[in-house]
Design an enzyme around this catalytic site. Structure first.
Site, PDB file in Angstrom:
ATOM      1  CE  LYS A  15      -1.300  -0.651   4.840  1.00 25.20           C
ATOM      2  NZ  LYS A  15       0.080  -0.521   5.272  1.00 25.20           N
ATOM      3  NE  ARG A  87      -1.798   0.491  10.442  1.00 22.69           N
ATOM      4  CZ  ARG A  87      -0.831  -0.145   9.780  1.00 22.69           C
ATOM      5  NH1 ARG A  87      -0.755  -1.436   9.793  1.00 22.69           N
ATOM      6  NH2 ARG A  87       0.065   0.529   9.138  1.00 22.69           N
ATOM      7  NE  ARG A 126       8.842  -3.960   4.772  1.00 22.42           N
ATOM      8  CZ  ARG A 126       7.606  -3.497   4.970  1.00 22.42           C
ATOM      9  NH1 ARG A 126       6.947  -2.944   3.976  1.00 22.42           N
ATOM     10  NH2 ARG A 126       7.039  -3.586   6.130  1.00 22.42           N
ATOM     11  NE  ARG A 132       9.030  -1.456   8.809  1.00 20.64           N
ATOM     12  CZ  ARG A 132       7.784  -1.198   8.425  1.00 20.64           C
ATOM     13  NH1 ARG A 132       7.571  -0.439   7.369  1.00 20.64           N
ATOM     14  NH2 ARG A 132       6.778  -1.701   9.079  1.00 20.64           N
ATOM     15  NE  ARG A 143       4.638  -5.379  10.808  1.00 22.54           N
ATOM     16  CZ  ARG A 143       5.630  -5.528   9.933  1.00 22.54           C
ATOM     17  NH1 ARG A 143       6.707  -6.244  10.243  1.00 22.54           N
ATOM     18  NH2 ARG A 143       5.547  -4.971   8.760  1.00 22.54           N
TER      19      ARG A 143
HETATM   20  P1  ADP Z   1       3.089  -2.264   8.025  1.00 22.10           P
HETATM   21  O1  ADP Z   1       1.694  -1.932   7.611  1.00 22.10           O
HETATM   22  O2  ADP Z   1       3.920  -2.761   6.881  1.00 22.10           O
HETATM   23  O3  ADP Z   1       3.162  -3.166   9.211  1.00 22.10           O
HETATM   24  P2  ADP Z   1       3.490   0.518   8.880  1.00 22.10           P
HETATM   25  O4  ADP Z   1       4.736   1.268   8.654  1.00 22.10           O
HETATM   26  O5  ADP Z   1       2.259   0.970   8.213  1.00 22.10           O
HETATM   27  O6  ADP Z   1       3.872  -0.972   8.477  1.00 22.10           O
HETATM   28  O7  ADP Z   1       3.201   0.419  10.452  1.00 22.10           O
HETATM   29  C1  ADP Z   1       4.191   0.015  11.353  1.00 22.10           C
HETATM   30  C2  ADP Z   1       3.650  -0.053  12.782  1.00 22.10           C
HETATM   31  O8  ADP Z   1       3.171   1.243  13.193  1.00 22.10           O
HETATM   32  C3  ADP Z   1       2.463  -0.990  13.021  1.00 22.10           C
HETATM   33  O9  ADP Z   1       2.854  -2.327  13.216  1.00 22.10           O
HETATM   34  C4  ADP Z   1       1.851  -0.355  14.282  1.00 22.10           C
HETATM   35  O10 ADP Z   1       2.603  -0.686  15.442  1.00 22.10           O
HETATM   36  C5  ADP Z   1       2.025   1.122  14.060  1.00 22.10           C
HETATM   37  N1  ADP Z   1       0.866   1.752  13.402  1.00 22.10           N
HETATM   38  C6  ADP Z   1       0.833   2.273  12.147  1.00 22.10           C
HETATM   39  N2  ADP Z   1      -0.374   2.781  11.855  1.00 22.10           N
HETATM   40  C7  ADP Z   1      -1.151   2.587  12.967  1.00 22.10           C
HETATM   41  C8  ADP Z   1      -2.514   2.875  13.308  1.00 22.10           C
HETATM   42  N3  ADP Z   1      -3.351   3.484  12.459  1.00 22.10           N
HETATM   43  N4  ADP Z   1      -2.960   2.516  14.542  1.00 22.10           N
HETATM   44  C9  ADP Z   1      -2.153   1.932  15.418  1.00 22.10           C
HETATM   45  N5  ADP Z   1      -0.870   1.622  15.174  1.00 22.10           N
HETATM   46  C10 ADP Z   1      -0.355   1.943  13.960  1.00 22.10           C
END
Ligand code: ADP
Length: 187
Positions: A15, A87, A126, A132, A143
């Site tokens: 995404k 989310r 990745r 990361r 996750r």
């Molecule tokens: P990915 O979707 O690939 O896991 P992101 O960079 O989008 O990676 O998110 C990394 C982390 O940031 C998530 O695992 C979570 O801990 C936190 N996070 C991101 N967006 C949200 C959200 N909307 N609500 C709660 N936690 C979030």
């Protein structure tokens, strides 16, 4: 009037890549929730210190914290692609309230669908390339579990409102961008 497009998808669905391409094409701002959170951690703010253990464990950050962060970053008069927010259903409800206050509207919600085996393979790859800290086998499982439990219900939430566009996230990057544009009736 402010317009918003949301991107929803499991970790590894691509995404971020697609949201960025679309934002560039449409001239929208691309707001990446994960990047905002990682920036707080990097800058060692009080918020950053609070959320660091959660990100490293692959757990979602509490709703009220991410809601405040988004409210703080959305500026009137600009159009946005939100990547990684909302989310959870409470986050989506808070976004509705925020958009009401601003007289803004949701244009569409793009859901990128990718089978779980493919997601795991992409995230492991990745982790080798980018290192990361949340791309390791245990955290990846956590996750994905958070996604299934807390984010998947959002699909029904937006489907019921006729906003959801389901798109297969398997294929080449430009192919998927084309699918998204078609689904948004831009072609
Ligand atoms: P990915 O979707 O690939 O896991 P992101 O960079 O989008 O990676 O998110 C990394 C982390 O940031 C998530 O695992 C979570 O801990 C936190 N996070 C991101 N967006 C949200 C959200 N909307 N609500 C709660 N936690 C979030």
């Amino acid at each position: 009037m402010m317009r918003l497009i949301l991107f929803i998808g499991p970790p590894g669905s691509g995404k971020g890549t697609q949201a960025q391409r679309l934002a560039q094409e449409l001239g929208y701002r691309h707001l990446v929730m994960g990047d905002l959170l990682r920036e707080e951690i990097r800058a060692k703010t009080p918020l950053g210190q609070k959320i660091q253990p959660l990100l490293e464990a692959g757990l979602l950050v509490p709703d009220e914290l991410v809601i405040d962060l988004v409210a703080h970053h959305l500026q009137n008069g600009a159009d946005y692609i939100l990547d990684g927010f909302p989310r959870t259903v409470p986050q989506a409800e808070a976004l509705d309230r925020l958009l009401n206050e601003k007289g803004a509207s949701l244009q569409s919600v793009i859901f990128l669908d990718v089978p779980e085996e493919e997601l795991i393979a992409r995230l492991l790859k990745r982790s080798e390339l980018e290192g990361r800290s949340d791309d390791n086998p245990e955290t990846i499982q956590r996750r994905l579990a958070e996604y299934r439990q807390k984010t998947q219900p959002l699909l029904d939430f937006y489907e019921a409102r006729g906003l959801l566009r389901r798109i297969s996230g398997v294929g080449s990057i430009p192919q998927i961008t084309e699918r998204i544009k078609k689904a948004m009736e831009m072609c």
